[in-house]
Design a protein around this motif. Sequence first.
Motif, PDB file in Angstrom:
ATOM      1  N   ARG A   1       0.833  -1.207   0.000  1.00  0.00           N
ATOM      2  CA  ARG A   1       0.000   0.000   0.000  1.00  0.00           C
ATOM      3  C   ARG A   1       0.868   1.258   0.000  1.00  0.00           C
ATOM      4  N   GLY A   2       1.960   1.211   0.773  1.00  0.00           N
ATOM      5  CA  GLY A   2       2.879   2.355   0.807  1.00  0.00           C
ATOM      6  C   GLY A   2       3.506   2.586  -0.552  1.00  0.00           C
ATOM      7  N   SER A   3       3.910   1.507  -1.222  1.00  0.00           N
ATOM      8  CA  SER A   3       4.494   1.625  -2.558  1.00  0.00           C
ATOM      9  C   SER A   3       3.479   2.170  -3.547  1.00  0.00           C
ATOM     10  N   ALA A   4       2.244   1.696  -3.464  1.00  0.00           N
ATOM     11  CA  ALA A   4       1.191   2.171  -4.371  1.00  0.00           C
ATOM     12  C   ALA A   4       0.912   3.652  -4.154  1.00  0.00           C
ATOM     13  N   GLU A   5       0.885   4.076  -2.890  1.00  0.00           N
ATOM     14  CA  GLU A   5       0.637   5.494  -2.597  1.00  0.00           C
ATOM     15  C   GLU A   5       1.787   6.357  -3.090  1.00  0.00           C
ATOM     16  N   THR A   6       3.022   5.890  -2.909  1.00  0.00           N
ATOM     17  CA  THR A   6       4.190   6.627  -3.395  1.00  0.00           C
ATOM     18  C   THR A   6       4.160   6.732  -4.910  1.00  0.00           C
ATOM     19  N   LEU A   7       3.850   5.631  -5.578  1.00  0.00           N
ATOM     20  CA  LEU A   7       3.771   5.620  -7.033  1.00  0.00           C
ATOM     21  C   LEU A   7       2.693   6.577  -7.522  1.00  0.00           C
ATOM     22  N   SER A   8       1.557   6.581  -6.868  1.00  0.00           N
ATOM     23  CA  SER A   8       0.468   7.484  -7.248  1.00  0.00           C
ATOM     24  C   SER A   8       0.881   8.947  -7.090  1.00  0.00           C
ATOM     25  N   ALA A   9       1.563   9.261  -6.002  1.00  0.00           N
ATOM     26  CA  ALA A   9       2.025  10.637  -5.777  1.00  0.00           C
ATOM     27  C   ALA A   9       3.048  11.042  -6.831  1.00  0.00           C
ATOM     28  N   GLU A  10       3.948  10.124  -7.181  1.00  0.00           N
ATOM     29  CA  GLU A  10       4.951  10.416  -8.209  1.00  0.00           C
ATOM     30  C   GLU A  10       4.302  10.616  -9.577  1.00  0.00           C
ATOM     31  N   LYS A  11       3.304   9.810  -9.885  1.00  0.00           N
ATOM     32  CA  LYS A  11       2.599   9.964 -11.155  1.00  0.00           C
ATOM     33  C   LYS A  11       1.906  11.316 -11.216  1.00  0.00           C
ATOM     34  N   HIS A  12       1.291  11.720 -10.132  1.00  0.00           N
ATOM     35  CA  HIS A  12       0.633  13.024 -10.082  1.00  0.00           C
ATOM     36  C   HIS A  12       1.656  14.138 -10.299  1.00  0.00           C
ATOM     37  N   ARG A  13       2.794  14.037  -9.637  1.00  0.00           N
ATOM     38  CA  ARG A  13       3.852  15.046  -9.792  1.00  0.00           C
ATOM     39  C   ARG A  13       4.327  15.115 -11.238  1.00  0.00           C
ATOM     40  N   LEU A  14       4.506  13.956 -11.873  1.00  0.00           N
ATOM     41  CA  LEU A  14       4.931  13.905 -13.272  1.00  0.00           C
ATOM     42  C   LEU A  14       3.881  14.541 -14.175  1.00  0.00           C
ATOM     43  N   ASP A  15       2.601  14.216 -13.951  1.00  0.00           N
ATOM     44  CA  ASP A  15       1.528  14.798 -14.756  1.00  0.00           C
ATOM     45  C   ASP A  15       1.511  16.318 -14.658  1.00  0.00           C
TER      46      ASP A  15
END
Length: 159
Positions: free
Chosen positions: A92-106
């Motif tokens: 879950r922590g990895s998924a949340e980190t990945l989601s935050a990184e994707k948002h930052r990239l977008d």
Amino acid sequence: MAPNRQFLQMWNLAEPMPEDSLKLVERVLERLSEPTVFVERIKELRANPEQESCDEIRLKDGRVFERHPKPQRKDGQVIGRVMSFRDVTEQRGSAETLSAEKHRLDVTLKSISDAVVATDTEGRVILMNPVAEQMCGVGLSSVTGMVVDKVFPLHDPDT
């Protein structure tokens, strides 16, 4: 309800455990960030003995468990329920980190005023910003996986 050693370790519960399942539940509840949700789910499962499901339990210490309640049958009749728990905190922590990184990239891609196109190692489009989409006249979903030269043909300035 008879917990096994792994359950006790996951929940940081000391042995011996009380024989009374209600006392066990009380000890588990004090560790939960949302104990009322846990209790409501238990009530729902008791009201629907045939139901199988999977839900998520968040603990006060930040850990996250998946709970898989499954009815146990004998001769076609439900005679009880087995609940298995799995610690999914890291996933879950990895998924949340990945989601935050994707948002930052977008956000970053949308703020760049030049066309940006990313490709994989074989030159296939995997990402484009809105400026690049406007230049080629189609959205990313239309060109994902295409070779970049087909999307943005190179023009020889001498021709």
